[in-house]
Design a protein around this motif. Structure first.
Motif, PDB file in Angstrom:
ATOM      1  N   GLU A 138      31.295  22.424  40.444  1.00  0.00           N
ATOM      2  CA  GLU A 138      31.980  21.926  41.648  1.00  0.00           C
ATOM      3  C   GLU A 138      31.197  20.741  42.203  1.00  0.00           C
ATOM      4  OE1 GLU A 138      34.881  22.697  42.703  1.00  0.00           O
ATOM      5  OE2 GLU A 138      35.256  24.606  41.688  1.00  0.00           O
ATOM      6  N   GLY A 194      40.543  34.584  34.275  1.00  0.00           N
ATOM      7  CA  GLY A 194      41.655  35.461  33.911  1.00  0.00           C
ATOM      8  C   GLY A 194      41.226  36.816  33.369  1.00  0.00           C
ATOM      9  N   HIS A 195      39.923  37.171  33.535  1.00  0.00           N
ATOM     10  CA  HIS A 195      39.450  38.466  33.024  1.00  0.00           C
ATOM     11  C   HIS A 195      38.839  39.310  34.129  1.00  0.00           C
ATOM     12  CE1 HIS A 195      40.233  37.172  28.945  1.00  0.00           C
ATOM     13  NE2 HIS A 195      39.609  36.038  29.216  1.00  0.00           N
ATOM     14  N   GLY A 196      39.176  38.996  35.356  1.00  0.00           N
ATOM     15  CA  GLY A 196      38.733  39.853  36.460  1.00  0.00           C
ATOM     16  C   GLY A 196      37.414  39.464  37.116  1.00  0.00           C
ATOM     17  N   LEU A 197      36.769  38.390  36.646  1.00  0.00           N
ATOM     18  CA  LEU A 197      35.462  38.045  37.228  1.00  0.00           C
ATOM     19  C   LEU A 197      35.587  37.571  38.682  1.00  0.00           C
ATOM     20  CD1 LEU A 197      32.447  37.780  37.047  1.00  0.00           C
ATOM     21  CD2 LEU A 197      32.720  35.580  35.891  1.00  0.00           C
ATOM     22  N   ASN A 209      47.184  25.912  44.895  1.00  0.00           N
ATOM     23  CA  ASN A 209      46.219  26.600  44.032  1.00  0.00           C
ATOM     24  C   ASN A 209      46.695  28.025  43.724  1.00  0.00           C
ATOM     25  OD1 ASN A 209      43.991  27.657  42.741  1.00  0.00           O
ATOM     26  ND2 ASN A 209      42.520  26.596  44.049  1.00  0.00           N
ATOM     27  N   VAL A 261      35.123  30.347  39.015  1.00  0.00           N
ATOM     28  CA  VAL A 261      34.776  31.008  37.760  1.00  0.00           C
ATOM     29  C   VAL A 261      34.852  29.942  36.673  1.00  0.00           C
ATOM     30  CG1 VAL A 261      35.591  32.700  36.066  1.00  0.00           C
ATOM     31  CG2 VAL A 261      35.538  33.299  38.501  1.00  0.00           C
ATOM     32  N   GLU A 301      32.965  29.357  51.320  1.00  0.00           N
ATOM     33  CA  GLU A 301      33.031  27.906  51.112  1.00  0.00           C
ATOM     34  C   GLU A 301      33.695  27.603  49.765  1.00  0.00           C
ATOM     35  OE1 GLU A 301      31.590  25.290  52.914  1.00  0.00           O
ATOM     36  OE2 GLU A 301      30.507  26.382  54.456  1.00  0.00           O
ATOM     37  N   GLN A 302      33.360  28.401  48.764  1.00  0.00           N
ATOM     38  CA  GLN A 302      33.857  28.117  47.420  1.00  0.00           C
ATOM     39  C   GLN A 302      33.687  29.335  46.533  1.00  0.00           C
ATOM     40  OE1 GLN A 302      35.113  24.938  46.257  1.00  0.00           O
ATOM     41  NE2 GLN A 302      35.738  26.152  44.508  1.00  0.00           N
ATOM     42  N   ILE A 303      34.763  29.642  45.799  1.00  0.00           N
ATOM     43  CA  ILE A 303      34.627  30.620  44.709  1.00  0.00           C
ATOM     44  C   ILE A 303      35.093  29.918  43.443  1.00  0.00           C
ATOM     45  CG2 ILE A 303      36.894  31.675  45.259  1.00  0.00           C
ATOM     46  CD1 ILE A 303      35.708  34.314  44.037  1.00  0.00           C
ATOM     47  N   ARG A 313      39.817  18.011  36.482  1.00  0.00           N
ATOM     48  CA  ARG A 313      39.700  19.238  37.269  1.00  0.00           C
ATOM     49  C   ARG A 313      41.040  19.623  37.875  1.00  0.00           C
ATOM     50  NH1 ARG A 313      37.681  21.308  42.928  1.00  0.00           N
ATOM     51  NH2 ARG A 313      38.505  23.303  42.373  1.00  0.00           N
ATOM     52  N   ALA A 372      39.663  29.292  52.425  1.00  0.00           N
ATOM     53  CA  ALA A 372      40.777  28.346  52.486  1.00  0.00           C
ATOM     54  C   ALA A 372      41.033  27.790  51.100  1.00  0.00           C
ATOM     55  CB  ALA A 372      40.442  27.206  53.441  1.00  0.00           C
ATOM     56  N   THR A 373      42.291  27.411  50.888  1.00  0.00           N
ATOM     57  CA  THR A 373      42.634  26.880  49.574  1.00  0.00           C
ATOM     58  C   THR A 373      43.794  25.900  49.668  1.00  0.00           C
ATOM     59  OG1 THR A 373      43.042  27.540  47.288  1.00  0.00           O
ATOM     60  CG2 THR A 373      44.320  28.688  48.928  1.00  0.00           C
ATOM     61  N   ALA A 432      46.204  30.077  41.214  1.00  0.00           N
ATOM     62  CA  ALA A 432      45.230  31.071  40.735  1.00  0.00           C
ATOM     63  C   ALA A 432      44.478  31.688  41.920  1.00  0.00           C
ATOM     64  CB  ALA A 432      44.253  30.416  39.764  1.00  0.00           C
ATOM     65  N   ALA A 452      46.695  33.982  43.927  1.00  0.00           N
ATOM     66  CA  ALA A 452      46.887  35.273  43.239  1.00  0.00           C
ATOM     67  C   ALA A 452      45.642  36.142  43.434  1.00  0.00           C
ATOM     68  CB  ALA A 452      47.152  35.042  41.757  1.00  0.00           C
ATOM     69  N   LEU A 453      44.479  35.509  43.319  1.00  0.00           N
ATOM     70  CA  LEU A 453      43.227  36.254  43.535  1.00  0.00           C
ATOM     71  C   LEU A 453      43.174  36.809  44.969  1.00  0.00           C
ATOM     72  CD1 LEU A 453      40.320  37.154  42.806  1.00  0.00           C
ATOM     73  CD2 LEU A 453      39.561  34.841  43.355  1.00  0.00           C
TER      74      LEU A 453
HETATM   75  C1  LIG Z   1      40.566  31.118  41.489  1.00  0.00           C
HETATM   76  C2  LIG Z   1      39.610  31.629  40.399  1.00  0.00           C
HETATM   77  C3  LIG Z   1      38.221  31.844  41.031  1.00  0.00           C
HETATM   78  C4  LIG Z   1      40.132  32.972  39.866  1.00  0.00           C
HETATM   79  O1  LIG Z   1      39.140  33.548  39.013  1.00  0.00           O
HETATM   80  P1  LIG Z   1      39.526  34.589  37.846  1.00  0.00           P
HETATM   81  O2  LIG Z   1      38.283  35.168  37.302  1.00  0.00           O
HETATM   82  O3  LIG Z   1      40.448  33.947  36.894  1.00  0.00           O
HETATM   83  O4  LIG Z   1      40.303  35.693  38.697  1.00  0.00           O
HETATM   84  P2  LIG Z   1      40.757  37.145  38.183  1.00  0.00           P
HETATM   85  O5  LIG Z   1      40.711  37.188  36.699  1.00  0.00           O
HETATM   86  O6  LIG Z   1      39.953  38.160  38.935  1.00  0.00           O
HETATM   87  O7  LIG Z   1      42.267  37.179  38.641  1.00  0.00           O
HETATM   88  C5  LIG Z   1      42.689  37.658  39.897  1.00  0.00           C
HETATM   89  C6  LIG Z   1      44.208  37.709  39.939  1.00  0.00           C
HETATM   90  O8  LIG Z   1      44.717  36.386  39.901  1.00  0.00           O
HETATM   91  C7  LIG Z   1      45.637  36.216  38.837  1.00  0.00           C
HETATM   92  N1  LIG Z   1      45.465  34.857  38.290  1.00  0.00           N
HETATM   93  C8  LIG Z   1      44.329  34.316  37.787  1.00  0.00           C
HETATM   94  N2  LIG Z   1      44.572  33.056  37.372  1.00  0.00           N
HETATM   95  C9  LIG Z   1      45.879  32.817  37.610  1.00  0.00           C
HETATM   96  C10 LIG Z   1      46.710  31.684  37.416  1.00  0.00           C
HETATM   97  N3  LIG Z   1      46.227  30.547  36.869  1.00  0.00           N
HETATM   98  N4  LIG Z   1      48.023  31.759  37.810  1.00  0.00           N
HETATM   99  C11 LIG Z   1      48.504  32.891  38.378  1.00  0.00           C
HETATM  100  N5  LIG Z   1      47.745  34.001  38.592  1.00  0.00           N
HETATM  101  C12 LIG Z   1      46.458  33.959  38.217  1.00  0.00           C
HETATM  102  C13 LIG Z   1      45.260  37.273  37.835  1.00  0.00           C
HETATM  103  O9  LIG Z   1      46.356  37.618  37.008  1.00  0.00           O
HETATM  104  C14 LIG Z   1      44.793  38.427  38.720  1.00  0.00           C
HETATM  105  O10 LIG Z   1      45.867  39.193  39.200  1.00  0.00           O
HETATM  106  P3  LIG Z   1      46.259  40.607  38.484  1.00  0.00           P
HETATM  107  O11 LIG Z   1      44.986  41.367  38.270  1.00  0.00           O
HETATM  108  O12 LIG Z   1      47.186  41.216  39.467  1.00  0.00           O
HETATM  109  O13 LIG Z   1      46.884  40.212  37.183  1.00  0.00           O
HETATM  110  C15 LIG Z   1      39.533  30.640  39.209  1.00  0.00           C
HETATM  111  O14 LIG Z   1      40.835  30.341  38.757  1.00  0.00           O
HETATM  112  C16 LIG Z   1      38.833  29.319  39.538  1.00  0.00           C
HETATM  113  O15 LIG Z   1      37.598  29.233  39.445  1.00  0.00           O
HETATM  114  N6  LIG Z   1      39.597  28.289  39.928  1.00  0.00           N
HETATM  115  C17 LIG Z   1      39.002  26.951  40.212  1.00  0.00           C
HETATM  116  C18 LIG Z   1      38.221  26.926  41.519  1.00  0.00           C
HETATM  117  C19 LIG Z   1      39.109  27.249  42.712  1.00  0.00           C
HETATM  118  O16 LIG Z   1      40.230  26.764  42.809  1.00  0.00           O
HETATM  119  N7  LIG Z   1      38.560  28.055  43.660  1.00  0.00           N
HETATM  120  C20 LIG Z   1      39.309  28.460  44.833  1.00  0.00           C
HETATM  121  C21 LIG Z   1      39.133  27.537  45.997  1.00  0.00           C
HETATM  122  S1  LIG Z   1      37.595  27.786  46.816  1.00  0.00           S
END
Ligand SMILES: CC(C)(COP(=O)(O)OP(=O)(O)OC[C@H]1O[C@@H](n2cnc3c(N)ncnc32)[C@H](O)[C@@H]1OP(=O)(O)O)[C@@H](O)C(=O)NCCC(=O)NCCS
Length: 203
Positions: free
Chosen positions: A71, A137-140, A168, A131, A127-129, A3, A163-164, A170, A173-174
């Motif tokens: 998770e 990476g497709h907007g979900l 992290n 995908v 608490e947690q998001i 993970r 919190a993160t 990704a 960025a979200l």
């Molecule tokens: C964080 C998470 C929920 C993002 O979900 P996702 O569906 O990929 O998000 P999106 O596709 O809506 O992306 C949102 C933005 O983040 C960016 N992004 C997504 N993954 C990325 C990565 N690995 N590195 C850098 N940027 C990233 C996207 O490019 C987008 O920005 P943009 O539209 O300006 O290009 C997903 O990566 C995940 O489930 N991670 C594991 C669990 C986690 O860490 N949760 C957070 C803590 S609670």
């Protein structure tokens, strides 16, 4: 380990694994606390998608077990959060959970850094998001956030926290995309048996 590799990349994973060896002597985690006032967030007009978005009922065990598989830390917590009045928004691809966002209303609680803070009546804590890997990476993630904002707004809860881990990328960025701003750094440090959590507000 798998993970961590998937969510944080190779360097932070190596650091974490090495950290595991000295963990009984010294352990540290740094989290970022983020927040937004959803009244100030501009929602995109079109949130249509191929997914079905809805809140899960505690009796829907097949959905709950998919969430726990995504998770593991939620295994002991998910039922507790739902019973305590929390809500879990899921995005379903037929019967499969493509993503979810779990929120609670009673307090901010981040067990890994041993941080707890009370919430006001118009506040919520994410608490947690998550995908599922195949859908990232497709907007979900963004759609889950916006759909949740809409529901919170309708329920007159305008402030959302989350919190993160500081590594992290990704999730950070979200956060930037959906208007969540980092408001503080929370540092947890443990030397032998001495533990300390500090909260440093962002400038
Ligand atoms: C964080 C998470 C929920 C993002 O979900 P996702 O569906 O990929 O998000 P999106 O596709 O809506 O992306 C949102 C933005 O983040 C960016 N992004 C997504 N993954 C990325 C990565 N690995 N590195 C850098 N940027 C990233 C996207 O490019 C987008 O920005 P943009 O539209 O300006 O290009 C997903 O990566 C995940 O489930 N991670 C594991 C669990 C986690 O860490 N949760 C957070 C803590 S609670």
């Amino acid at each position: 380990m798998r993970r961590n590799l998937r969510d944080y990349g190779i360097l932070p994973t190596i650091k974490k694994s090495l950290g595991g060896i000295i963990r009984p002597l010294f352990y540290r985690r740094t989290y970022l606390l983020y927040k937004t006032d959803i009244r100030k967030v501009e929602f995109p007009n079109n949130l249509d998608s191929n997914f079905q978005f809805r809140f899960v009922d505690i009796g829907e065990r097949s959905i709950i077990s998919q969430i726990v598989e995504m998770e593991e830390w939620l295994e002991m917590r998910l039922d507790e959060i739902l019973k305590g009045g929390g809500k879990c928004l899921v995005a379903l691809d037929d019967a499969m959970v493509a993503g979810f966002n779990l929120i609670s209303y009673d307090q901010i609680h981040i067990p890994v850094v041993q941080y707890t803070a009370p919430l006001g009546p118009d506040e919520a804590f994410s608490e947690q998001i998550t995908v599922s890997v195949a859908y990232r990476g497709h907007g979900l993630g963004s759609k889950l956030r916006y759909k949740l904002y809409k529901d919170l707004f309708e329920g007159e809860r305008y402030i959302i926290y989350g919190a993160t881990d500081v590594n992290n990328k990704a999730n950070l960025a979200l956060c930037r995309k959906v208007g969540l701003d980092v408001i503080a750094t929370i540092k947890y440090r443990k030397w032998l048996w001495i533990e300390k959590t500090t909260r440093v507000p962002s400038e």
